[in-house]
Write a protein that holds these residues in place. Structure first.
Motif, PDB file in Angstrom:
ATOM      1  N   THR A 263     -24.778  -1.182   3.721  1.00 26.19           N
ATOM      2  CA  THR A 263     -24.475  -2.142   5.113  1.00 26.19           C
ATOM      3  C   THR A 263     -22.667  -3.241   5.253  1.00 26.19           C
ATOM      4  O   THR A 263     -22.850  -3.671   3.858  1.00 26.19           O
ATOM      5  N   ILE A 264     -22.581  -3.388   6.279  1.00 27.17           N
ATOM      6  CA  ILE A 264     -21.624  -3.513   5.592  1.00 27.17           C
ATOM      7  C   ILE A 264     -21.156  -4.491   7.378  1.00 27.17           C
ATOM      8  O   ILE A 264     -21.403  -4.529   8.174  1.00 27.17           O
ATOM      9  N   TYR A 265     -20.785  -5.871   6.911  1.00 30.45           N
ATOM     10  CA  TYR A 265     -20.688  -7.035   7.915  1.00 30.45           C
ATOM     11  C   TYR A 265     -18.848  -7.702   7.851  1.00 30.45           C
ATOM     12  O   TYR A 265     -18.975  -7.139   7.223  1.00 30.45           O
ATOM     13  N   ASN A 266     -19.213  -8.138   9.212  1.00 26.62           N
ATOM     14  CA  ASN A 266     -18.108  -8.979   9.159  1.00 26.62           C
ATOM     15  C   ASN A 266     -17.851 -10.504   8.406  1.00 26.62           C
ATOM     16  O   ASN A 266     -19.533 -11.559   8.972  1.00 26.62           O
ATOM     17  N   ALA A 267     -17.362 -10.519   7.898  1.00 31.20           N
ATOM     18  CA  ALA A 267     -18.509 -12.010   6.641  1.00 31.20           C
ATOM     19  C   ALA A 267     -18.003 -13.445   7.450  1.00 31.20           C
ATOM     20  O   ALA A 267     -18.264 -13.712   6.987  1.00 31.20           O
ATOM     21  N   ASN A 268     -16.896 -13.299   8.543  1.00 34.78           N
ATOM     22  CA  ASN A 268     -16.380 -14.395   8.718  1.00 34.78           C
ATOM     23  C   ASN A 268     -17.657 -14.961   9.887  1.00 34.78           C
ATOM     24  O   ASN A 268     -18.210 -15.773  10.131  1.00 34.78           O
ATOM     25  N   LEU A 269     -17.861 -13.882  11.210  1.00 35.58           N
ATOM     26  CA  LEU A 269     -18.657 -13.846  11.470  1.00 35.58           C
ATOM     27  C   LEU A 269     -20.618 -13.896  11.357  1.00 35.58           C
ATOM     28  O   LEU A 269     -21.572 -13.970  12.488  1.00 35.58           O
ATOM     29  N   GLY A 270     -20.603 -13.211  10.542  1.00 34.80           N
ATOM     30  CA  GLY A 270     -22.002 -12.414  10.224  1.00 34.80           C
ATOM     31  C   GLY A 270     -22.416 -11.416  10.803  1.00 34.80           C
ATOM     32  O   GLY A 270     -24.086 -11.271  11.050  1.00 34.80           O
ATOM     33  N   THR A 271     -21.571 -10.632  11.749  1.00 35.85           N
ATOM     34  CA  THR A 271     -22.260  -9.114  12.444  1.00 35.85           C
ATOM     35  C   THR A 271     -22.327  -8.351  11.824  1.00 35.85           C
ATOM     36  O   THR A 271     -21.470  -8.079  10.748  1.00 35.85           O
ATOM     37  N   LEU A 272     -23.107  -7.621  11.889  1.00 37.89           N
ATOM     38  CA  LEU A 272     -23.127  -6.034  11.225  1.00 37.89           C
ATOM     39  C   LEU A 272     -22.489  -4.723  11.688  1.00 37.89           C
ATOM     40  O   LEU A 272     -22.635  -4.712  13.426  1.00 37.89           O
ATOM     41  N   LEU A 273     -21.589  -3.914  11.265  1.00 38.54           N
ATOM     42  CA  LEU A 273     -20.774  -3.639  11.397  1.00 38.54           C
ATOM     43  C   LEU A 273     -21.030  -2.185  11.085  1.00 38.54           C
ATOM     44  O   LEU A 273     -21.316  -1.196  12.177  1.00 38.54           O
ATOM     45  N   HIS A 274     -22.366  -1.661  10.201  1.00 34.85           N
ATOM     46  CA  HIS A 274     -22.287  -0.198  10.400  1.00 34.85           C
ATOM     47  C   HIS A 274     -23.524  -0.392   8.948  1.00 34.85           C
ATOM     48  O   HIS A 274     -23.244  -1.251   8.300  1.00 34.85           O
ATOM     49  N   TRP A 307     -16.260   5.627   0.083  1.00 32.35           N
ATOM     50  CA  TRP A 307     -15.904   6.082   1.118  1.00 32.35           C
ATOM     51  C   TRP A 307     -14.669   5.242   2.035  1.00 32.35           C
ATOM     52  O   TRP A 307     -14.174   4.917   0.573  1.00 32.35           O
ATOM     53  N   LYS A 308     -13.872   5.817   2.868  1.00 29.53           N
ATOM     54  CA  LYS A 308     -12.783   4.814   3.659  1.00 29.53           C
ATOM     55  C   LYS A 308     -13.538   4.510   4.501  1.00 29.53           C
ATOM     56  O   LYS A 308     -14.064   4.502   5.297  1.00 29.53           O
ATOM     57  N   ILE A 309     -13.248   3.077   4.428  1.00 32.60           N
ATOM     58  CA  ILE A 309     -12.977   2.088   5.433  1.00 32.60           C
ATOM     59  C   ILE A 309     -11.680   2.113   6.165  1.00 32.60           C
ATOM     60  O   ILE A 309     -10.543   1.894   4.977  1.00 32.60           O
ATOM     61  N   GLY A 310     -11.095   1.710   7.022  1.00 30.10           N
ATOM     62  CA  GLY A 310     -10.330   1.821   7.658  1.00 30.10           C
ATOM     63  C   GLY A 310     -10.282   1.369   9.266  1.00 30.10           C
ATOM     64  O   GLY A 310     -10.801   2.486  10.076  1.00 30.10           O
ATOM     65  N   GLY A 311      -8.687   1.832   9.759  1.00 31.87           N
ATOM     66  CA  GLY A 311      -9.027   2.021  11.554  1.00 31.87           C
ATOM     67  C   GLY A 311      -9.387   0.111  12.090  1.00 31.87           C
ATOM     68  O   GLY A 311      -9.310  -0.618  11.557  1.00 31.87           O
ATOM     69  N   ASP A 312     -10.187   0.626  13.663  1.00 29.24           N
ATOM     70  CA  ASP A 312     -10.005  -0.582  14.351  1.00 29.24           C
ATOM     71  C   ASP A 312     -11.621  -0.371  14.777  1.00 29.24           C
ATOM     72  O   ASP A 312     -11.939  -0.495  15.463  1.00 29.24           O
ATOM     73  N   GLY A 313     -12.651  -0.082  13.299  1.00 29.67           N
ATOM     74  CA  GLY A 313     -13.817   0.425  13.647  1.00 29.67           C
ATOM     75  C   GLY A 313     -14.652  -0.617  13.383  1.00 29.67           C
ATOM     76  O   GLY A 313     -15.674  -0.628  13.923  1.00 29.67           O
ATOM     77  N   TYR A 314     -14.230  -1.989  13.260  1.00 32.01           N
ATOM     78  CA  TYR A 314     -14.657  -3.251  12.453  1.00 32.01           C
ATOM     79  C   TYR A 314     -15.031  -3.504  13.772  1.00 32.01           C
ATOM     80  O   TYR A 314     -16.597  -4.421  13.435  1.00 32.01           O
ATOM     81  N   GLU A 315     -14.738  -3.354  14.789  1.00 26.77           N
ATOM     82  CA  GLU A 315     -15.317  -3.788  16.306  1.00 26.77           C
ATOM     83  C   GLU A 315     -16.619  -3.375  16.701  1.00 26.77           C
ATOM     84  O   GLU A 315     -16.899  -3.726  17.529  1.00 26.77           O
ATOM     85  N   GLU A 316     -17.164  -2.299  16.427  1.00 30.66           N
ATOM     86  CA  GLU A 316     -17.708  -1.218  17.339  1.00 30.66           C
ATOM     87  C   GLU A 316     -19.305  -1.993  16.638  1.00 30.66           C
ATOM     88  O   GLU A 316     -19.094  -2.336  15.848  1.00 30.66           O
TER      89      GLU A 316
END
Length: 494
Positions: A263-274, A307-316
């Protein structure tokens, strides 16, 4: 956007750890080795693999400058390697020779830390490799540790579930009891800290057997005591979470779980990204690179995915990321798709990965897919017009190895010694009720370890009882396996 760009399957046993430097990726395994790859093309360096440990490798890490590579093992030692040449530069041992589950090097490379199965932590001066202190940190095994980015404090986690903060003299600063029910499995400080109004604030991620990933704010106001406040409880995984790590900028936190997911989360918001589901067994290790936006995940399936992590996909949204966990098809040859289900492209990619590039055009011209490969024999290989006898033999051996791997010829876990994770030859039952290889448990007991390797509880007696039924089961399994592969071995020898 998260995309799978490479898969490594060079280890012969489960992956236990992985780590990045600016230019390299290292992986550690229960097979006792470390393997080092260039992050430019993920080709293994000529000096790899690194061998020096007597038992499986539990943890590996690079120094901040990238010049040193460190690894610790059940054998009770930490080895320091040159990351440029693979040379074994030095080694230190736990004073009590207790098996080491975790190690960490301070960001300023001044202190080296190790956590042991006997509940102690050992601290060395890294430049001189001299022991500064070894002290009891818990009644349970220390399985997690991490230095703060300022190198002034470190945190430990144990199998009882406690997180504890220490200074560089191993003096306790703060204890968070029962941070994770049933035990902590990993912890990691974010790589940055901030100071505002004379208050230092750190971010800490921890995970455990309770299937949770937690993010804490660890802070100290000048002249005051340290405090730890829970910021987020992340519940994206359905089974124990075994590993966690922050990205280099501290914006992301990732975790691997027994449910086979990453799992990949936004560490500041605590939201699940992937949510990424590309492994076939427990995900035991995760790491993010200090540059390039790379992530590595290691598993008990013996593979390491990059894995490659990049782009604006963090907001999906989480829903979107679950629908498209990675870009494209699983990498053929590294996935657990059945061979019969492989496409022609899968087969051609597998040939390249097995260094059989010269056969790609022949297979392409004959439209050979996985089903054709599955039924390939000495006769059908000859019909393809492959003139080299040696090349035909290599192809058949690669196919048989692939089929054996997919047929489940891997030894059942109950046949493996919990200490060495190797197939047992002389299994015995210890006082804790678990079975071990006789030589391994005798060596364990012969040291200063009078506790169970599995439960960390005291062994009531050192008496060992032969497990004859298990030994017979292992013998039957080996005989059956030999019968299955013998016809193919004879075919290849013709």
């Amino acid at each position: 956007m998260v995309s799978l760009i490479h898969t490594i399957r060079d280890h012969t046993d489960e992956i236990s750890c992985c780590a990045f430097s600016q230019s390299a990726l290292v992986t550690g395994s229960a097979d006792k080795t470390l393997r080092v790859y260039s992050t430019a093309d993920f080709k293994e360096f000529p000096f790899s693999p690194l061998t020096g440990h007597g038992y499986g490798v539990h943890r590996c890490c690079f120094s901040s400058c990238g010049s040193y590579l460190l690894s610790c093992s059940t054998d009770g030692s930490i080895i320091v390697w040159s990351s440029e040449t693979g040379e074994l530069l030095s080694a230190v041992e736990h004073p009590g020779r207790s098996p080491l589950r975790v190690c960490a090097l301070a960001p300023d490379s001044c202190l080296l830390l190790a956590g042991a199965c006997d509940g102690t932590v050992a601290l060395w001066d890294f430049p001189s490799k001299t022991l500064r202190r070894c002290a009891a940190a818990s009644e349970a095994s220390i399985v997690a540790c991490s230095f703060s980015p300022c190198s002034q404090v470190f945190v430990t986690g144990c199998t009882q579930g406690d997180l504890k903060l220490w200074d560089d003299h191993i003096s306790l600063l703060l204890a968070q009891k029962d941070a994770h029910d049933l035990g902590v499995t990993c912890c990691s400080f974010a790589p940055h800290f901030k100071i505002e109004d004379s208050c230092m604030e750190l971010r800490l991620a921890s995970c455990g057997q309770d299937s949770l990933l937690k993010i804490w704010i660890v802070s100290q106001r000048e002249g005051a005591v340290w405090t730890m406040m829970l910021l987020h409880i992340l519940t994206g995984q359905a089974a124990p979470v075994l590993s966690c790590a922050f990205s280099a900028d501290g914006e992301l936190v990732v975790s691997g779980s027994v449910d086979k997911s990453v799992t990949i989360y936004n560490a500041n918001l605590g939201t699940l990204l992937h949510i990424l589901k590309q492994h076939d067994r427990y995900v035991t290790a995760v790491a993010l690179s200090p540059a390039y936006g790379l992530m590595a995940t290691g598993s008990m399936d013996r593979s390491v995915n990059v894995w490659k992590i990049g782009g604006d996909g963090y907001e999906e949204t989480a829903a979107e990321s679950q629908q498209v966990p990675c870009q494209g098809r699983k990498l053929p040859g590294h996935s657990r798709l059945l061979l019969a289900d492989w496409t022609e492209e899968d087969v051609q990619s597998w040939l390249c990965e097995e260094k059989l590039d010269e056969l790609v055009m022949i297979f392409k011209a004959n439209n050979i897919d996985g089903s054709e490969v599955n039924h390939m024999s000495k006769e059908t290989v000859a019909e393809l017009g492959i003139e080299s006898v040696g090349l035909r033999g290599r192809l058949l051996r690669k196919i048989e190895a692939l089929k054996a791997e997919q047929s489940g010829s891997e030894a059942p876990n109950e046949f493996l010694c919990p200490i060495t994770t190797e197939l047992m030859k002389d299994p015995v039952i210890a006082a804790d009720g678990y079975s071990y290889e006789r030589e391994s448990i005798e060596r364990w007991i012969g040291g200063k370890n009078k506790t169970s390797p599995m439960t960390n509880l005291p062994l009531q007696t050192t008496l060992l009882t032969p497990n004859r039924s298990l030994k017979m089961a292992i013998t039957r399994w080996k005989s059956r396996l030999l019968q299955e592969i013998q016809p193919n071995v004879k075919l290849l020898q013709l």
